[in-house]
Design an enzyme around this catalytic site. Sequence first.
Site, PDB file in Angstrom:
ATOM      1  N   HIS A 172     -14.817   2.506  -0.379  1.00  0.00           N
ATOM      2  CA  HIS A 172     -13.758   1.520  -0.110  1.00  0.00           C
ATOM      3  C   HIS A 172     -12.531   2.142   0.552  1.00  0.00           C
ATOM      4  O   HIS A 172     -11.461   1.551   0.546  1.00  0.00           O
ATOM      5  CB  HIS A 172     -13.339   0.815  -1.412  1.00  0.00           C
ATOM      6  CG  HIS A 172     -14.380  -0.139  -1.926  1.00  0.00           C
ATOM      7  ND1 HIS A 172     -14.339  -0.688  -3.187  1.00  0.00           N
ATOM      8  CD2 HIS A 172     -15.487  -0.660  -1.337  1.00  0.00           C
ATOM      9  CE1 HIS A 172     -15.391  -1.490  -3.355  1.00  0.00           C
ATOM     10  NE2 HIS A 172     -16.101  -1.482  -2.255  1.00  0.00           N
ATOM     11  N   CYS A 214      -5.982   4.352  12.720  1.00  0.00           N
ATOM     12  CA  CYS A 214      -5.279   3.855  13.904  1.00  0.00           C
ATOM     13  C   CYS A 214      -6.100   2.761  14.577  1.00  0.00           C
ATOM     14  O   CYS A 214      -7.229   3.005  15.011  1.00  0.00           O
ATOM     15  CB  CYS A 214      -5.010   4.984  14.889  1.00  0.00           C
ATOM     16  SG  CYS A 214      -4.175   4.386  16.372  1.00  0.00           S
ATOM     17  N   TYR A 225       0.819  -1.213   0.000  1.00  0.00           N
ATOM     18  CA  TYR A 225       0.000   0.000   0.000  1.00  0.00           C
ATOM     19  C   TYR A 225       0.856   1.268   0.000  1.00  0.00           C
ATOM     20  O   TYR A 225       0.442   2.288  -0.560  1.00  0.00           O
ATOM     21  CB  TYR A 225      -1.013  -0.036   1.161  1.00  0.00           C
ATOM     22  CG  TYR A 225      -2.175  -0.942   0.819  1.00  0.00           C
ATOM     23  CD1 TYR A 225      -3.179  -0.510  -0.036  1.00  0.00           C
ATOM     24  CD2 TYR A 225      -2.230  -2.237   1.286  1.00  0.00           C
ATOM     25  CE1 TYR A 225      -4.220  -1.348  -0.399  1.00  0.00           C
ATOM     26  CE2 TYR A 225      -3.270  -3.091   0.933  1.00  0.00           C
ATOM     27  CZ  TYR A 225      -4.256  -2.634   0.090  1.00  0.00           C
ATOM     28  OH  TYR A 225      -5.291  -3.458  -0.281  1.00  0.00           O
ATOM     29  N   GLN A 246     -15.664   3.678  -5.718  1.00  0.00           N
ATOM     30  CA  GLN A 246     -14.972   2.518  -5.151  1.00  0.00           C
ATOM     31  C   GLN A 246     -13.471   2.758  -5.155  1.00  0.00           C
ATOM     32  O   GLN A 246     -12.714   1.963  -4.614  1.00  0.00           O
ATOM     33  CB  GLN A 246     -15.273   1.270  -5.989  1.00  0.00           C
ATOM     34  CG  GLN A 246     -16.747   0.909  -6.031  1.00  0.00           C
ATOM     35  CD  GLN A 246     -17.004  -0.154  -7.089  1.00  0.00           C
ATOM     36  OE1 GLN A 246     -16.917  -1.335  -6.828  1.00  0.00           O
ATOM     37  NE2 GLN A 246     -17.327   0.282  -8.295  1.00  0.00           N
ATOM     38  N   ASN A 247     -13.059   3.847  -5.796  1.00  0.00           N
ATOM     39  CA  ASN A 247     -11.625   4.097  -5.949  1.00  0.00           C
ATOM     40  C   ASN A 247     -11.039   4.688  -4.681  1.00  0.00           C
ATOM     41  O   ASN A 247     -11.688   5.472  -3.980  1.00  0.00           O
ATOM     42  CB  ASN A 247     -11.378   5.046  -7.124  1.00  0.00           C
ATOM     43  CG  ASN A 247     -11.824   4.435  -8.435  1.00  0.00           C
ATOM     44  OD1 ASN A 247     -12.043   3.227  -8.508  1.00  0.00           O
ATOM     45  ND2 ASN A 247     -11.975   5.257  -9.462  1.00  0.00           N
ATOM     46  N   LEU A 251     -16.071   0.674 -20.652  1.00  0.00           N
ATOM     47  CA  LEU A 251     -15.345   0.258 -21.853  1.00  0.00           C
ATOM     48  C   LEU A 251     -15.984  -0.962 -22.505  1.00  0.00           C
ATOM     49  O   LEU A 251     -15.993  -1.102 -23.724  1.00  0.00           O
ATOM     50  CB  LEU A 251     -13.891  -0.055 -21.462  1.00  0.00           C
ATOM     51  CG  LEU A 251     -12.866  -0.165 -22.568  1.00  0.00           C
ATOM     52  CD1 LEU A 251     -12.794   1.120 -23.386  1.00  0.00           C
ATOM     53  CD2 LEU A 251     -11.493  -0.483 -21.977  1.00  0.00           C
ATOM     54  N   GLU A 252     -16.513  -1.835 -21.675  1.00  0.00           N
ATOM     55  CA  GLU A 252     -17.146  -3.073 -22.163  1.00  0.00           C
ATOM     56  C   GLU A 252     -18.339  -3.353 -21.258  1.00  0.00           C
ATOM     57  O   GLU A 252     -18.408  -2.791 -20.163  1.00  0.00           O
ATOM     58  CB  GLU A 252     -16.134  -4.231 -22.090  1.00  0.00           C
ATOM     59  CG  GLU A 252     -15.659  -4.461 -20.671  1.00  0.00           C
ATOM     60  CD  GLU A 252     -14.392  -5.303 -20.557  1.00  0.00           C
ATOM     61  OE1 GLU A 252     -13.859  -5.714 -21.595  1.00  0.00           O
ATOM     62  OE2 GLU A 252     -13.977  -5.525 -19.415  1.00  0.00           O
ATOM     63  N   SER A 283     -16.511  -3.031 -13.109  1.00  0.00           N
ATOM     64  CA  SER A 283     -16.807  -4.331 -13.716  1.00  0.00           C
ATOM     65  C   SER A 283     -18.062  -4.979 -13.159  1.00  0.00           C
ATOM     66  O   SER A 283     -18.545  -5.963 -13.707  1.00  0.00           O
ATOM     67  CB  SER A 283     -15.620  -5.276 -13.507  1.00  0.00           C
ATOM     68  OG  SER A 283     -15.410  -5.467 -12.124  1.00  0.00           O
TER      69      SER A 283
END
Length: 233
Positions: free
Chosen positions: A109, A117, A56, A91-92, A202-203, A177
């Site tokens: 998220h 802490c 991270y 969600q980012n 995108l899809e 997704s």
Amino acid sequence: MSNIRNIVILTGAGISAESGIDTFRGAGGLWENHRVEDVATPEAFARDPELVLRFYDMRREAIQQKRPNAAHEALARLDREWGGDLLIVTQNVDDLHERAGARRVLHMHGEHLNAWCLACDSRSPWRGPLVDRPECPACGERALRPDIVWFGEMPYRMDEIYDALREADLFVSIGTSGAVYPAAGFVRDARELGLRTLELNLEPSQGSAWFHESRLGAATEIVPHWVDEILSG
Ligand code: OAD
């Protein structure tokens, strides 16, 4: 869309892809040489905290070198100019929506630029590494972890999200997704509540069939186009 007043937008990794941040499930995805279970669970942190903290730390440093793209900027413009309620649920864990200027952003998220802490339960803004176990600015204990929701943990601020959905007329999902719940279930909740639903991706996502409309393309093209459209009524 002239009868739309209140909007909830869900964003995922796809909106930051063109800023150079890898998506989770694309080829060469974010987790690189690490399996998700090795870095993104409380069990992994208990087993090998140094690996998890290093991972991270690397991501936290990397996102600070990235810049918002035209899709983040278009949503920030919508945030500024939209007269009704607007909530961007992301969600980012990057801060690209905020750096583009969006204000009404909820990080379900967690956030790379926060540390949590485990001793005193406070959250502190954090830009540097955690692997060397720095002191918590609030209590002085060396018990900070990334403020990221790991697999098996409860996403943040779900009540606020459902409250916003109940008041909204339109739900828009961008660059996700549809693989991870509860976010992947918002479109079904929105349908049950009678909202109009739109996907920009995108899809086709895993939940694509649930949307009234699905527009496919790169976020930096289709998001500004949609924002122009909705702002011009
Ligand atoms: P994914 O990596 O699962 O999905 C990204 C989606 O964005 C895919 O459907 C891509 O087709 C699409 N995409 C890629 N590039 C794009 C572009 N330039 N323009 C538009 N769309 C594009 O990422 P998420 O759905 O965000 O959770 O993943 C959900 C959650 O899974 C993450 O928040 C994370 C992960 O485990 C936690 O960390 C808790």
